[in-house]
Write an enzyme that holds these catalytic residues in place. Structure first.
Site, PDB file in Angstrom:
ATOM      1  N   SER A 127       0.976  -1.560  -0.225  1.00  0.00           N
ATOM      2  CA  SER A 127      -0.075   0.079   0.093  1.00  0.00           C
ATOM      3  C   SER A 127       1.029   1.916   0.233  1.00  0.00           C
ATOM      4  O   SER A 127       1.785   1.088   0.731  1.00  0.00           O
ATOM      5  CB  SER A 127      -1.175   0.306   1.117  1.00  0.00           C
ATOM      6  N   TYR A 152      -2.041  -0.774  10.529  1.00  0.00           N
ATOM      7  CA  TYR A 152      -2.541  -1.648   9.449  1.00  0.00           C
ATOM      8  C   TYR A 152      -1.495  -1.016   8.375  1.00  0.00           C
ATOM      9  O   TYR A 152      -0.176  -2.040   8.015  1.00  0.00           O
ATOM     10  CB  TYR A 152      -3.579  -1.169   8.930  1.00  0.00           C
ATOM     11  N   LYS A 156       1.968  -3.443   6.524  1.00  0.00           N
ATOM     12  CA  LYS A 156       2.330  -3.218   5.186  1.00  0.00           C
ATOM     13  C   LYS A 156       3.493  -3.268   4.668  1.00  0.00           C
ATOM     14  O   LYS A 156       4.652  -3.850   4.626  1.00  0.00           O
ATOM     15  CB  LYS A 156       1.823  -2.212   4.398  1.00  0.00           C
TER      16      LYS A 156
END
Ligand code: WQD
Length: 343
Positions: A127, A152, A156
Site C-alpha cells: 500500500s 495497519y 504492510k
C-alpha cells in the site's frame, strides 16, 4: 497444463477482481479465505463472469497446521498472490495486536511453506501508506518509506521487509510487492465490487451509500489542507486496472523477467484528485447529487499523495486505463445493483 495460482483473500474486493482477470487469462485459481470480511457468494459471481468456478478452501492463514496441510494437498502451485489481511486503518489503531498477529503471521506461514514446498513466486498486496506523508510528490519507488500513519500501514511495511529478507536468504524465491494507491470502482458487470461490512470507512462506498439514501450525508474531512480546493488529494485507481497489474506481475515472475528477486511497484494512475473533485466528477458522471458537508479533518489522514507510475508503466508494461468518470460510474452501477439484489 494451465499454471495454478493461489489467491489468498480471493473473495475480497481486490482479490475477487484479480481472480476474474487471472481466469480470463487462462490461469487455474484456488482461493483461500476465512470469509471474515467477504461472502462466499462471490464465487458464484466469479463463475458467472468468467464461466469458471475457482477452487475454494476456507481456513485462517494464521493457523500454521492448516496452511501446511493446504500446501501438501495443492502440491503444484506455480505462484501465490497474497491479499488476505486485516485492512481497516481505524480498527488497527484500536486493535494493534490483532493486526500485527494476523497480517504478519499469515505472511510468515505462507513464506515458510513456499520454501518447504518449492513454490517460488509471490505477489504481495502492499500500500502507498508505506510512504506516510511524502515530502515530494508524485512518489516514486525511490521515495523513502516513512513511519506509517497506523498499525495497519506498519504491517504492510514490515511485510515488505519480511519478503525482501526471505528472498535474499533463499534465492530460489522471488517476490513483487504492489503498492496500491486508492482502489475504487467495480467490475463492469456490477456482479462484484466493494462490500464494506457496516459503516464504510472509505470515501467511495460512503459516497455511493449516501447517494443511494442509505447514509444521510457525506462528511468531507477537512477543506483547510494546503491543496487547490482545500480538500485532501489521493490517487484513485479502478480496481480492474489494479487487478490487471497483478496478472502482469505474476507473468513477470513466471517468465523470469524480474530483474531482482525482490521488486516493488507503485500501482496508481499518476493523477492526484481531491475529495471535492471526486464529488464533482461523480455528479457529472452519474447525474446524481451528492449531499455533503465540510467537517473537521479525520485524525491520521495525510494531506496528499499520488504516484509516479513510470516504473510500472515501463518495467511491467502496465498503465491504468480507466478514466475517473468511468471508474466512478462503475462504483455507482455496483451500488444500484446491490440495492436491486437486496430487494
Ligand atoms: C480518501 C479521502 C479522506 C471518507 C485508506 C488506507 C489505504 C487504503 C485505502 C487499504 C481522504 C476522505 C473519506 C469520508 C472523506 N486501504 N474521506 N469522507 O484514507 O486515503 O486510504 O484506504 O489498503 O491503505 O489508508 O482512503 O477512502 O478512507 O479516504 O472526506 O467519509 O477521502 O479524508 O482524504 P485513505 P479513504
Amino acid at each position: 497444463m494451465a499454471k495454478q495460482i493461489l489467491v489468498t483473500g480471493g473473495t475480497g474486493f481486490i482479490g475477487s477482481h484479480t481472480v476474474v482477470e487471472l481466469q480470463n487469462n487462462g490461469y487455474e485459481v484456488v482461493i483461500v479465505d476465512n470469509l471474515s470480511n467477504s461472502k462466499i457468494e462471490v464465487l458464484d459471481q466469479i463463475e458467472e463472469i468468467t464461466g469458471k468456478r475457482p477452487k475454494f478452501e476456507e481456513f485462517d492463514l494464521t493457523d500454521k497446521n492448516k496452511v501446511k496441510a493446504f500446501f501438501n494437498e495443492y502440491s503444484n502451485l506455480d505462484a501465490i498472490i497474497h491479499f488476505a489481511a486485516s485492512k481497516a486503518v481505524g480498527e488497527s489503531v484500536e486493535k494493534p495486536l490483532m493486526y500485527y498477529s494476523n497480517n504478519l503471521n499469515s505472511l510468515m506461514n505462507i513464506m515458510e511453506c513456499m520454501s518447504e514446498f518449492n513454490v517460488k513466486n509471490l505477489v504481495f498486496s502492499s500500500s502507498c501508506t508505506v510512504y506516510g506523508q511524502p515530502d515530494q510528490l508524485p512518489v516514486t519507488e525511490q521515495t523513502p518509506r516513512k513511519e506509517a500513519e497506523s498499525p495497519y500501514g506498519n504491517t504492510k511495511s514490515i511485510c515488505e521487509d519480511i519478503i525482501r529478507d526471505t528472498v535474499a536468504a533463499n534465492n530460489e524465491l522471488k517476490g513483487i510487492a504492489l503498492r496500491y494507491f486508492n482502489p475504487i470502482g467495480a467490475h463492469a458487470t456490477a456482479k462484484i465490487g466493494e462490500l464494506p461490512l457496516g459503516v464504510p470507512n472509505n470515501l467511495i462506498p460512503f459516497l455511493t451509500q449516501t447517494v443511494a439514501g442509505i447514509r444521510p450525508e457525506l462528511s468531507v474531512f477537512g477543506d483547510d489542507y494546503n491543496t487547490p480546493d482545500g480538500s485532501a488529494i489521493r490517487d484513485y485507481i479502478h480496481v480492474v486496472d489494479l487487478a490487471k497489474a497483478h496478472v502482469v506481475a505474476i507473468e513477470r515472475l513466471l517468465n523470469d523477467k524480474n530483474k531482482a528477486n525482490y521488486e516493488y511497484f507503485n500501482v496508481g494512475t499518476g493523477n492526484g484528485v481531491s475529495v471535492l473533485e471526486i464529488i464533482e466528477s461523480f455528479e457529472r458522471a452519474t447525474g446524481e447529487k451528492v449531499p455533503h458537508k465540510i467537517v473537521d479533518r479525520r485524525a491520521g489522514d495525510i494531506e496528499q499523495i499520488y504516484a509516479d507510475t513510470s516504473f510500472a508503466n515501463e518495467e511491467l508494461g502496465w498503465t491504468a486505463q480507466s478514466t475517473l468518470d468511468e471508474t466512478l460510474s462503475s462504483a455507482w452501477k455496483w451500488q444500484t445493483n446491490i440495492m436491486e439484489t437486496e430487494k
